[in-house]
Design an enzyme around this catalytic site. Structure first.
Site, PDB file in Angstrom:
ATOM      1  CG  ASP A   1      -1.850  -1.217   1.225  1.00 56.85           C
ATOM      2  OD1 ASP A   1      -2.221  -1.680   0.136  1.00 56.85           O
ATOM      3  OD2 ASP A   1      -2.154  -1.712   2.317  1.00 56.85           O
TER       4      ASP A   1
ATOM      5  N   GLY B   1      -4.625  -4.145  -3.756  1.00 56.02           N
ATOM      6  CA  GLY B   1      -5.586  -3.074  -4.007  1.00 56.02           C
ATOM      7  C   GLY B   1      -4.789  -1.851  -4.404  1.00 56.02           C
TER       8      GLY B   1
HETATM    9  P1  GDP Z   1      -0.730   0.344  -3.522  1.00 51.66           P
HETATM   10  O1  GDP Z   1      -1.342  -0.920  -3.043  1.00 51.66           O
HETATM   11  O2  GDP Z   1       0.751   0.370  -3.284  1.00 51.66           O
HETATM   12  O3  GDP Z   1      -1.060   0.675  -4.949  1.00 51.66           O
HETATM   13  O4  GDP Z   1      -1.337   1.518  -2.622  1.00 51.66           O
HETATM   14  P2  GDP Z   1      -2.882   1.681  -2.185  1.00 51.66           P
HETATM   15  O5  GDP Z   1      -3.665   2.165  -3.340  1.00 51.66           O
HETATM   16  O6  GDP Z   1      -3.356   0.456  -1.496  1.00 51.66           O
HETATM   17  O7  GDP Z   1      -2.761   2.784  -1.051  1.00 51.66           O
HETATM   18  C1  GDP Z   1      -2.191   4.020  -1.311  1.00 51.66           C
HETATM   19  C2  GDP Z   1      -3.225   5.097  -0.921  1.00 51.66           C
HETATM   20  O8  GDP Z   1      -2.583   6.346  -0.829  1.00 51.66           O
HETATM   21  C3  GDP Z   1      -4.322   5.277  -1.956  1.00 51.66           C
HETATM   22  O9  GDP Z   1      -5.500   5.659  -1.307  1.00 51.66           O
HETATM   23  C4  GDP Z   1      -3.807   6.427  -2.825  1.00 51.66           C
HETATM   24  O10 GDP Z   1      -4.837   7.157  -3.463  1.00 51.66           O
HETATM   25  C5  GDP Z   1      -3.130   7.258  -1.779  1.00 51.66           C
HETATM   26  N1  GDP Z   1      -1.978   8.051  -2.245  1.00 51.66           N
HETATM   27  C6  GDP Z   1      -1.015   7.731  -3.150  1.00 51.66           C
HETATM   28  N2  GDP Z   1      -0.086   8.690  -3.221  1.00 51.66           N
HETATM   29  C7  GDP Z   1      -0.469   9.651  -2.333  1.00 51.66           C
HETATM   30  C8  GDP Z   1       0.095  10.897  -1.920  1.00 51.66           C
HETATM   31  O11 GDP Z   1       1.162  11.314  -2.365  1.00 51.66           O
HETATM   32  N3  GDP Z   1      -0.582  11.584  -0.953  1.00 51.66           N
HETATM   33  C9  GDP Z   1      -1.756  11.157  -0.416  1.00 51.66           C
HETATM   34  N4  GDP Z   1      -2.340  11.895   0.506  1.00 51.66           N
HETATM   35  N5  GDP Z   1      -2.301   9.987  -0.786  1.00 51.66           N
HETATM   36  C10 GDP Z   1      -1.681   9.250  -1.726  1.00 51.66           C
HETATM   37  P1  IMO Z   2      -0.884  -4.206  -2.296  1.00 50.82           P
HETATM   38  O1  IMO Z   2      -0.482  -4.738  -3.646  1.00 50.82           O
HETATM   39  C1  IMO Z   2      -0.929  -4.673   2.031  1.00 50.82           C
HETATM   40  C2  IMO Z   2      -1.074  -8.765   3.601  1.00 50.82           C
HETATM   41  C3  IMO Z   2      -2.324  -9.186   4.346  1.00 50.82           C
HETATM   42  C4  IMO Z   2      -1.716 -10.178   5.327  1.00 50.82           C
HETATM   43  C5  IMO Z   2      -0.643 -10.869   4.495  1.00 50.82           C
HETATM   44  C6  IMO Z   2      -1.089 -12.189   3.881  1.00 50.82           C
HETATM   45  O2  IMO Z   2      -2.167  -3.451  -2.305  1.00 50.82           O
HETATM   46  O3  IMO Z   2       0.230  -3.470  -1.651  1.00 50.82           O
HETATM   47  P2  IMO Z   2      -2.668 -12.818   1.848  1.00 50.82           P
HETATM   48  O4  IMO Z   2      -4.128 -12.564   1.613  1.00 50.82           O
HETATM   49  O5  IMO Z   2      -1.794 -12.285   0.768  1.00 50.82           O
HETATM   50  O6  IMO Z   2      -2.373 -14.262   2.162  1.00 50.82           O
HETATM   51  O7  IMO Z   2      -2.318 -12.010   3.205  1.00 50.82           O
HETATM   52  O8  IMO Z   2      -0.311  -9.956   3.466  1.00 50.82           O
HETATM   53  N1  IMO Z   2      -1.302  -8.230   2.230  1.00 50.82           N
HETATM   54  C7  IMO Z   2      -1.221  -6.935   1.901  1.00 50.82           C
HETATM   55  N2  IMO Z   2      -0.987  -5.849   2.681  1.00 50.82           N
HETATM   56  N3  IMO Z   2      -1.043  -4.536   0.684  1.00 50.82           N
HETATM   57  C8  IMO Z   2      -1.230  -5.609  -0.098  1.00 50.82           C
HETATM   58  O9  IMO Z   2      -1.218  -5.526  -1.449  1.00 50.82           O
HETATM   59  C9  IMO Z   2      -1.374  -6.883   0.511  1.00 50.82           C
HETATM   60  N4  IMO Z   2      -1.580  -8.125   0.035  1.00 50.82           N
HETATM   61  C10 IMO Z   2      -1.525  -8.938   1.101  1.00 50.82           C
HETATM   62  O10 IMO Z   2      -2.922  -8.099   4.995  1.00 50.82           O
HETATM   63  O11 IMO Z   2      -1.071  -9.501   6.367  1.00 50.82           O
HETATM   64 MG    MG Z   3      -2.848  -1.586  -1.784  1.00 52.74          MG
END
Ligand code: GDP
Ligand code: IMO
Ligand code: MG
Length: 431
Positions: free
Chosen positions: A13, A40
């Site tokens: 994330d 996600g």
């Molecule tokens: P990913 O799984 O690595 O693609 O990241 P996620 O989408 O799960 O979580 C990143 C969150 O941070 C999302 O809600 C993005 O919209 C938000 N985000 C990304 N870059 C920035 C930023 O520079 N500032 C803020 N405030 N939010 C950001």
């Molecule tokens: P993105 O791509 C954050 C975490 C779960 C759990 C562990 C194992 O959005 O960064 P799983 O369902 O894969 O067997 O869960 O890994 N986890 C993530 N945490 N971002 C993700 O994906 C994750 N995908 C799995 O929360 O701790």
């Molecule tokens: Mg994510």
């Protein structure tokens, strides 16, 4: 070499989706190489939010996407995502998306096993309950079903029988309801005609792209600390998340991967269980969660929050092969009087600068925190390094120096163009 591999450098994330979307403007193809719909990835474009789980993030810009053999593919989840994207005006046709023939399938049986395993664990992992771990277990156990099996209904039935025989013995042994075979088979046969048009030779398409000088972005899911080898085992996911898996998970040679861009927030979060040395309970952690919107994209779970951990980031960068950093969510630190960075650990009174593998030691680690001044005003939406408050620019410099890897990009908001570019991650682009 003009390809870029995007790797999560922390616990997931980090904002990989946004970075991939940005890179996709200058790329020709985006390919996913690991994980499944446990991911996600969020994109925000002109106020419209797109949440992607299986689809490569370039799809929103209209860039063709590939799903590599390293991905665990839930066909129902994919079709639901394609439908969801269509309702937002993004039409994912087979011209826009190709899926590797050999990607392993995530089936309802895997979701049921994931839930049962979590219930049975004395210390649950906190998985996403998407069935990803059990699907990879079946792949390695050589009983998994693959996308290409959908093209052969007769052997599909036999393979499904063998799979359910194997798992139902376990379900019966635990006094749980065995999984129904007929429904699962008929559902699979029903969706096969929608999935099969997307099936293709991903390795060949990547090779052709390389030969014709096109740029490919390899989109990682999860992150180094969730890697099955390099993460905080057993609190990890079940795939390899380091850059090496961009090669094995798509069929391109490691020598063609190009630059490896590690994505890290300027603080840290983790969702699910497991060690997190720089975690902050109470006010600063709650503020980070609130200001950063730190709730899971798919599961809605609140993310645990803490300060940036340089020891973790340095070690993860080494094992994952990261040679450039993208630092995200700088704006979330707006308004903090004091910002802390973990620069070392204390273990039983000794200073150490690595992450120990022994679980009991991980639990005894204490963070060595260094304080930095916060800044007045907002960094939200700033797109030039020179426009940053002095303290914010200094923090970026410190991170770059302490990790020992150049910073390529800094993000200052969720919107697509809220990015400061210090040097292009594409090797054939000027800095
Ligand atoms: P990913 O799984 O690595 O693609 O990241 P996620 O989408 O799960 O979580 C990143 C969150 O941070 C999302 O809600 C993005 O919209 C938000 N985000 C990304 N870059 C920035 C930023 O520079 N500032 C803020 N405030 N939010 C950001
Ligand atoms: P993105 O791509 C954050 C975490 C779960 C759990 C562990 C194992 O959005 O960064 P799983 O369902 O894969 O067997 O869960 O890994 N986890 C993530 N945490 N971002 C993700 O994906 C994750 N995908 C799995 O929360 O701790
Ligand atoms: Mg994510």
């Amino acid at each position: 070499m003009s390809n870029v591999v995007v790797v999560g450098a922390q616990w997931g994330d980090e904002g990989k989706g946004k970075i991939v979307d940005w890179l996709a403007e200058e790329a020709d193809i985006v390919v996913r190489y690991n994980g499944g719909h446990n991911a996600g990835h969020t994109l925000v474009v002109n106020g419209q939010t797109y949440k992607l789980a299986l689809l490569p993030s370039g799809i929103v810009r209209g860039k063709p996407g590939l799903i590599g053999n390293g991905v665990a593919l839930d066909p129902e989840a994919l079709l639901a995502e394609i439908d969801r994207m269509a309702s937002l005006g993004i039409h994912v046709t087979p011209q826009m998306l190709q899926i590797a023939e050999t990607a392993t399938l995530v089936l309802p049986v895997h979701r049921a096993i994931d839930a049962a395993q979590e219930r049975l664990r004395t210390r649950p992992i906190g998985t996403t309950l998407r069935g990803i771990g059990p699907a990879y277990e079946d792949k390695v156990g050589r009983r998994g079903l693959r996308v290409c099996d959908l093209a052969e209904p007769e052997s599909l039935a036999q393979k499904l029988d063998a799979l359910l025989d194997y798992h139902n013995a376990w379900f019966r042994g635990l006094g749980l309801e065995p999984l129904p075979r007929d429904r699962m088979l008929s559902d699979l046969l029903k969706i096969a005609p929608r999935i099969l048009p997307y099936m293709g030779r991903v390795w060949e398409q990547l090779d052709n792209a390389r030969a014709s000088g096109k740029r490919t972005v390899f989109e990682g899911s999860q992150a180094v600390m969730l890697d099955v080898d390099w993460g905080s085992y057993p609190y990890v996911t079940s795939s390899s998340t380091v850059a090496a898996s961009a090669a094995s998970g798509t069929g391109i040679a490691p020598s063609h991967l190009g630059r490896i861009l590690g994505v890290s927030k300027v603080y840290a979060t983790r969702v699910g269980e497991g060690p997190f040395t720089s975690e902050v309970d109470g006010t600063p952690g709650d503020l980070l969660r609130q200001r950063g919107g730190e709730y899971g994209v798919n599961t809605g779970r609140p993310r645990r929050c803490g300060w940036l951990d340089i020891v973790q980031l340095r070690q993860s960068s080494k094992v994952a092969g990261i040679d450039l950093l993208a630092l995200t969510k700088l704006d979330v630190l707006d308004g903090f009087d004091s910002i802390y960075v973990c620069t070392g650990y204390e273990l039983d009174g000794n200073h150490i600068d690595y992450m120990p593998s022994i679980q009991a030691e991980q639990q005894r680690l204490r963070p060595v925190l260094v304080r930095f001044d916060g800044w007045d005003g907002s960094t939200r939406g700033i797109r030039s390094f020179d426009a940053l408050p002095r303290e914010a620019a200094a923090l970026i410099e410190v991170i770059q120096q302490e990790v020992g890897i150049p910073v390529s990009m800094v993000t200052t908001g969720p919107e697509r163009d809220d990015v400061i570019v210090l040097r292009s991650p594409f090797a054939d682009r000027a800095a």
